[in-house]
Design an enzyme around this catalytic site. Structure first.
Site, PDB file in Angstrom:
ATOM      1  N   LEU B  68       0.838  -1.197   0.000  1.00 59.58           N
ATOM      2  CA  LEU B  68       0.000   0.000   0.000  1.00 59.58           C
ATOM      3  C   LEU B  68       0.874   1.248   0.000  1.00 59.58           C
ATOM      4  O   LEU B  68       1.870   1.319   0.724  1.00 59.58           O
ATOM      5  CB  LEU B  68      -0.902   0.008   1.243  1.00 59.58           C
ATOM      6  CG  LEU B  68      -1.835  -1.203   1.368  1.00 59.58           C
ATOM      7  CD1 LEU B  68      -2.767  -1.016   2.558  1.00 59.58           C
ATOM      8  CD2 LEU B  68      -2.629  -1.436   0.102  1.00 59.58           C
ATOM      9  N   GLY B 113       0.963  -5.172   1.286  1.00 58.18           N
ATOM     10  CA  GLY B 113      -0.010  -5.322   0.200  1.00 58.18           C
ATOM     11  C   GLY B 113       0.529  -6.103  -0.987  1.00 58.18           C
ATOM     12  O   GLY B 113      -0.234  -6.764  -1.700  1.00 58.18           O
ATOM     13  N   ASN B 136       4.170  -7.233   6.937  1.00 62.03           N
ATOM     14  CA  ASN B 136       4.955  -6.546   7.963  1.00 62.03           C
ATOM     15  C   ASN B 136       4.248  -5.322   8.518  1.00 62.03           C
ATOM     16  O   ASN B 136       4.881  -4.368   8.958  1.00 62.03           O
ATOM     17  CB  ASN B 136       6.323  -6.171   7.384  1.00 62.03           C
ATOM     18  CG  ASN B 136       6.194  -5.226   6.196  1.00 62.03           C
ATOM     19  OD1 ASN B 136       5.235  -5.332   5.434  1.00 62.03           O
ATOM     20  ND2 ASN B 136       7.132  -4.314   6.043  1.00 62.03           N
ATOM     21  N   GLU B 137       2.921  -5.337   8.494  1.00 66.49           N
ATOM     22  CA  GLU B 137       2.154  -4.177   8.918  1.00 66.49           C
ATOM     23  C   GLU B 137       2.517  -3.685  10.320  1.00 66.49           C
ATOM     24  O   GLU B 137       2.656  -2.479  10.542  1.00 66.49           O
ATOM     25  CB  GLU B 137       0.640  -4.481   8.857  1.00 66.49           C
ATOM     26  CG  GLU B 137       0.009  -4.283   7.485  1.00 66.49           C
ATOM     27  CD  GLU B 137       0.351  -5.376   6.480  1.00 66.49           C
ATOM     28  OE1 GLU B 137       1.098  -6.312   6.830  1.00 66.49           O
ATOM     29  OE2 GLU B 137      -0.121  -5.300   5.333  1.00 66.49           O
TER      30      GLU B 137
END
Lengths: 265, 265, 265
Positions: B68, B113, B136-137
């Site tokens: 993202l 994403g 890996n958010e």
């Protein structure tokens, strides 16, 4: 011994954000009502403390926890049995969903409820040796409730879990490692704690809020079921205790334990 | 560059029933609103075309997709943020449930994403090298939504997924192969596409309708949840963006990226 | 041949608490309505008998069961098709949830419905050789219903199951062992039965009631869905049979089988 002393909390010597939580109800940390109440209170205190991680371990040199105290189930006072089960539910929910990073340094046997406590953490290091770990409820003539199963399914596969629970399997340390029930083996208690600290270190640069939210989302299924069925789950437990064949199984097990003790004396 | 050109569709040179779908938003295929809209439109067109399979890949020599676009989340226009998230949901639903056979030729890094897009396909071949893939958010201070998790659980085990997501783990190619996050490694992009074609070949004698119905039944759980909670999921995303600590995490991350860029210039 | 003789029940020669259940509908134990009715009746009788375990096997030297009899689906009498599917549902529910310890001695091919029967047991030993096992419905142009999938997910991982079912994969014995679809390989039928007896032995000291309750809790998800959707599942099956392309696929498959038979004569 007061409830307070059944569980001690000590900051790690090198990092005071990490709590070493030690169960000490001699001889084998059997989970009776008082030990569960002490664990519940400790988990409450930790959740509002400055600790950001905890390592759960035992003061016994050979047993992590022997699991639920059979004396709470054998010829039970039903009112106390209700309270006992309700407190066990609370301890599980608080530990399984804890905001803290949780790891178990399993320094000895961990059958049944002892295995549940270990599985509720996020990481497990177990001391090598003739120890065993598993949900062996069926061997005692009882049935692990659904949330014990959900907790195990968070750790190992459906296939392994079904065989383990139906056969009441106690895994050796090597078997537990192979199947993923533990993450690492350790030489001794100190080494097991160090391996837990190694796991905790992985989160050094991870912001705590997204971390704990992510963990709780993963664990939501089992948790939601128990929250929605708390009383029904207590009722099922108490109902089960009333079966004559369950009481007989427990009696046989108690005799077996006593004869073991006598032999080893 | 017009929206159209952000994604190209080319028939495979040997089999015109297979579409090679290439993302090309330089430098790193960051998923901003426009790239997501182009992907969404492409997936619509493919679903009614004569193509029976697609290979998703990237025009960048080192990045599959960087995930993202953080600029859509940092100091966001809330209306656009809603549209951004809603389009991401659509792209995921269309790709995860596609009637086509879907495979990802991962020719470079695939964090967050980027990993989601790859996991939404049915097969993954990844070019060996110093690339990484994972959700890996948490490392960025954000929380992967429930359907990212469901998507990962379609691919790897609950145990691996929980550790991966809480630690924000980016897997090396070898680690990803070991844990099953990718299916094969490849020498280069061409080899990765060939391995995807090899997977597609397995369906040569399988009638398309039972195939896609079977796939969709397997994937129904995660899909049904998102369809039933689309707006709540958007609201949660937008709400989360408003947290000062989330904006701070994103700001730190942007500074870190910029200082990296400066060093490499 | 009367319905009765399609399935035989014999006590194991060394332990009369263990039933050897043998399917014998020559040549390949195709599951038509009559064989399913015989299985259903047998499972009812076993559930109220003194047997505490069963080993499911086949009288054929090369086929465990060839799966659903295609002649029940090709140009079907719709009333009989309903009864056929309903009986299959019953057999699955009775076998999957059986109070008995269940094991399959897979002494030959086990495609589609044959694989379902094997997977519904708690243990699988398969004779080595050129045999295969798997849910290959898509290859026949049909879709395995949701409970076939749930049954497979009780045994192997989501990732393996999706690929296996979409590609209609028939696993070799070695592949089946590797992925966990079977638990052990065996030299011959006798050896396969002995390995099943070895599994059953693990429960020697486990009280039967907690054992079966534990098994049923593990298997409740798939079971509850089918119990709640029995008629809808029948309707979907019958509806599907009416598709011209499904009938065409079945016709092609029947021709293929016949030409194989002619060649081998």
């Amino acid at each position: 011994m007061s409830s307070q002393n059944l569980v001690t909390v000590t900051p790690d010597k090198d990092n005071d954000e990490i709590a070493i939580v030690t169960m000490q109800r001699p001889p084998v940390n059997s989970l009776n009502l008082e030990l569960l109440q002490a664990l519940s209170k400790t988990l409450d205190e930790l959740s509002t403390s400055d600790f950001r991680a905890m390592v759960l371990t035992s003061a016994s040199p050979t047993v992590f926890s022997a699991g639920l105290d059979i004396m709470e189930m054998y010829k039970p006072d039903l009112k106390r049995a209700e309270q006992f089960w309700s407190t066990l539910q609370d301890v599980w929910l608080k530990l399984f969903e804890s905001n803290l990073i949780t790891a178990a340094a399993i320094n000895g046997h961990a059958p049944a409820g002892g295995c549940l406590l270990a599985m509720s953490c996020e990481y497990r290091a177990m001391v090598s040796g003739k120890y065993s770990i598993g949900l062996n409820e069926t061997a005692l003539g009882i049935v692990a409730p659904r949330w014990f199963m959900d907790c195990m399914l968070n750790t190992i596969s459906q296939r392994e879990a079904e065989i383990a629970l139906t056969t009441g399997k106690l895994f050796s340390v090597e078997e537990a490692l192979k199947v993923g029930l533990i993450d690492e083996t350790a030489k001794d208690k100190e080494d097991a704690i160090n391996k837990c600290l190694g796991f905790i270190e992985k989160f050094e640069s991870i912001p705590p809020l997204p971390r704990s939210m992510t963990k709780q989302k993963f664990r939501a299924n089992g948790v939601q079921w128990l929250k929605a069925n708390k009383q029904a789950d207590i009722d099922e437990f108490v109902h089960f205790l009333k079966f004559p064949q369950v009481q007989q199984s427990l009696e046989m097990y108690i005799h077996m334990l006593k004869s073991k003790q006598n032999k080893s004396e």
